[in-house]
Design a protein around this motif. Sequence first.
Motif, PDB file in Angstrom:
ATOM      1  N   LEU A  45       0.804  -1.222   0.000  1.00  0.00           N
ATOM      2  CA  LEU A  45       0.000   0.000   0.000  1.00  0.00           C
ATOM      3  C   LEU A  45       0.834   1.268   0.000  1.00  0.00           C
ATOM      4  CD1 LEU A  45      -2.749  -0.993   2.619  1.00  0.00           C
ATOM      5  CD2 LEU A  45      -2.983  -0.924   0.123  1.00  0.00           C
ATOM      6  N   GLY A  46       1.886   1.284   0.801  1.00  0.00           N
ATOM      7  CA  GLY A  46       2.615   2.520   1.029  1.00  0.00           C
ATOM      8  C   GLY A  46       1.874   3.384   2.037  1.00  0.00           C
ATOM      9  N   PHE A  47       2.610   3.969   2.975  1.00  0.00           N
ATOM     10  CA  PHE A  47       1.995   4.751   4.041  1.00  0.00           C
ATOM     11  C   PHE A  47       2.644   6.120   4.153  1.00  0.00           C
ATOM     12  CE2 PHE A  47       1.066   0.373   5.195  1.00  0.00           C
ATOM     13  CZ  PHE A  47      -0.273   0.461   5.551  1.00  0.00           C
ATOM     14  N   ASP A  48       1.860   7.076   4.634  1.00  0.00           N
ATOM     15  CA  ASP A  48       2.363   8.415   4.914  1.00  0.00           C
ATOM     16  C   ASP A  48       2.985   8.494   6.299  1.00  0.00           C
ATOM     17  OD1 ASP A  48       1.386  10.028   2.524  1.00  0.00           O
ATOM     18  OD2 ASP A  48      -0.458   9.072   3.178  1.00  0.00           O
ATOM     19  N   GLY A  49       2.699   7.522   7.142  1.00  0.00           N
ATOM     20  CA  GLY A  49       3.260   7.488   8.480  1.00  0.00           C
ATOM     21  C   GLY A  49       2.909   6.179   9.145  1.00  0.00           C
ATOM     22  N   ALA A  50       3.625   5.857  10.225  1.00  0.00           N
ATOM     23  CA  ALA A  50       3.387   4.605  10.948  1.00  0.00           C
ATOM     24  C   ALA A  50       3.460   4.865  12.443  1.00  0.00           C
ATOM     25  CB  ALA A  50       4.406   3.543  10.546  1.00  0.00           C
ATOM     26  N   LEU A  69       9.643   0.266   6.260  1.00  0.00           N
ATOM     27  CA  LEU A  69       8.384   0.996   6.137  1.00  0.00           C
ATOM     28  C   LEU A  69       8.452   2.120   5.113  1.00  0.00           C
ATOM     29  CD1 LEU A  69       7.208   1.226   9.854  1.00  0.00           C
ATOM     30  CD2 LEU A  69       6.192  -0.113   8.013  1.00  0.00           C
ATOM     31  N   GLY A  70       9.570   2.824   5.033  1.00  0.00           N
ATOM     32  CA  GLY A  70       9.660   3.940   4.106  1.00  0.00           C
ATOM     33  C   GLY A  70       8.707   5.062   4.435  1.00  0.00           C
ATOM     34  N   ALA A  71       8.447   5.297   5.729  1.00  0.00           N
ATOM     35  CA  ALA A  71       7.505   6.332   6.174  1.00  0.00           C
ATOM     36  C   ALA A  71       7.947   6.822   7.543  1.00  0.00           C
ATOM     37  CB  ALA A  71       6.083   5.775   6.237  1.00  0.00           C
ATOM     38  N   PRO A  72       7.598   8.064   7.909  1.00  0.00           N
ATOM     39  CA  PRO A  72       7.925   8.566   9.246  1.00  0.00           C
ATOM     40  C   PRO A  72       7.265   7.714  10.323  1.00  0.00           C
ATOM     41  CG  PRO A  72       7.214  10.365   7.812  1.00  0.00           C
ATOM     42  CD  PRO A  72       6.918   9.095   7.086  1.00  0.00           C
ATOM     43  N   VAL A  73       8.010   7.387  11.361  1.00  0.00           N
ATOM     44  CA  VAL A  73       7.549   6.473  12.401  1.00  0.00           C
ATOM     45  C   VAL A  73       7.432   7.197  13.733  1.00  0.00           C
ATOM     46  CG1 VAL A  73       8.181   4.449  13.774  1.00  0.00           C
ATOM     47  CG2 VAL A  73       8.471   4.419  11.295  1.00  0.00           C
ATOM     48  N   CYS A  74       6.297   6.973  14.413  1.00  0.00           N
ATOM     49  CA  CYS A  74       6.118   7.373  15.807  1.00  0.00           C
ATOM     50  C   CYS A  74       6.079   6.104  16.644  1.00  0.00           C
ATOM     51  CB  CYS A  74       4.839   8.177  15.982  1.00  0.00           C
ATOM     52  SG  CYS A  74       4.492   8.609  17.722  1.00  0.00           S
ATOM     53  N   LEU A  75       6.944   6.042  17.641  1.00  0.00           N
ATOM     54  CA  LEU A  75       7.028   4.854  18.489  1.00  0.00           C
ATOM     55  C   LEU A  75       6.325   5.148  19.813  1.00  0.00           C
ATOM     56  CD1 LEU A  75       8.316   2.029  18.356  1.00  0.00           C
ATOM     57  CD2 LEU A  75      10.329   2.975  19.484  1.00  0.00           C
ATOM     58  N   LEU A  76       5.350   4.308  20.157  1.00  0.00           N
ATOM     59  CA  LEU A  76       4.607   4.467  21.406  1.00  0.00           C
ATOM     60  C   LEU A  76       5.253   3.636  22.506  1.00  0.00           C
ATOM     61  CD1 LEU A  76       0.910   4.149  20.139  1.00  0.00           C
ATOM     62  CD2 LEU A  76       2.368   6.194  20.222  1.00  0.00           C
ATOM     63  N   GLY A  77       5.244   4.187  23.721  1.00  0.00           N
ATOM     64  CA  GLY A  77       5.733   3.422  24.855  1.00  0.00           C
ATOM     65  C   GLY A  77       7.132   3.772  25.282  1.00  0.00           C
ATOM     66  N   LEU A 103       0.520  15.112  15.791  1.00  0.00           N
ATOM     67  CA  LEU A 103       1.889  14.702  15.465  1.00  0.00           C
ATOM     68  C   LEU A 103       1.947  13.980  14.127  1.00  0.00           C
ATOM     69  CD1 LEU A 103       4.868  14.275  16.277  1.00  0.00           C
ATOM     70  CD2 LEU A 103       4.127  12.224  17.503  1.00  0.00           C
ATOM     71  N   MET A 104       1.009  13.042  13.898  1.00  0.00           N
ATOM     72  CA  MET A 104       1.043  12.257  12.666  1.00  0.00           C
ATOM     73  C   MET A 104       0.653  13.081  11.449  1.00  0.00           C
ATOM     74  SD  MET A 104       2.378   9.634  13.802  1.00  0.00           S
ATOM     75  CE  MET A 104       2.524   8.898  12.166  1.00  0.00           C
TER      76      MET A 104
END
Length: 220
Positions: A45-50, A69-77, A103-104
């Motif tokens: 699919l391709g994503f704008d963010g993860a 992923l090839g997308a900006p990543v936000c890591l929770l935790g 943020l996303m």
Amino acid sequence: MTAPRLLLVTSDLSARVLGEGLRAHGFRVETTQAIDAAAALAEGLGFDGAVLDRDVLPGRGVRGLIARLGAPVCLLGISGRKLPAGVAAALAKPVRLDELAGLMHGLARRGRVRARLGPYEVALTPRRLVVRKTGDEIKLTELEAALLETLLKADGQPVGREALLGAVWGYRPGLTTRTLETHIYRLRRKIERDPARARLLITVRTGYVLRQTRKGARTR
């Protein structure tokens, strides 16, 4: 412009709560708990963010997934100033939905259109070309996107073969391989009207150059 597409990797319960909330904030959301499924979704699919929940991901697999992923990543935790490699942002739990959504949206905008190439707009996160007249999308592999990014950064100047091998594959100078030529050929089949008579991705004596480009937002 279409709504940003997010990948949400977390538990089933969090996926329902956060997924519904993020959709209400204007995102298209795909959810999963599994690394292999997340990687397959990103490729298809391709994503704008993860958004990745550190608590549901095995330690060894997180770094590899982020790279794919090839997308900006936000890591929770997690929290703190020092982020793991490839992570654009982090939030401690429990997560405030409005904070995560804001943020996303910012990260997704950062990854949108970077430059124009002939009839296309180039988006490197997610990896794709968009035909400006029709809105049709052409998906790029990770290596194809890396090749385009390196050539776009050159701003119309030729990039040598060994420089491309070093930038995209990390190969040392002088290493003989046809890997580059193979990927150039595949990329031309996607972007050229007639790959045998290339007008956008040109072979020159010293390497390769992109023609008919106009700079958009800066590439990273």
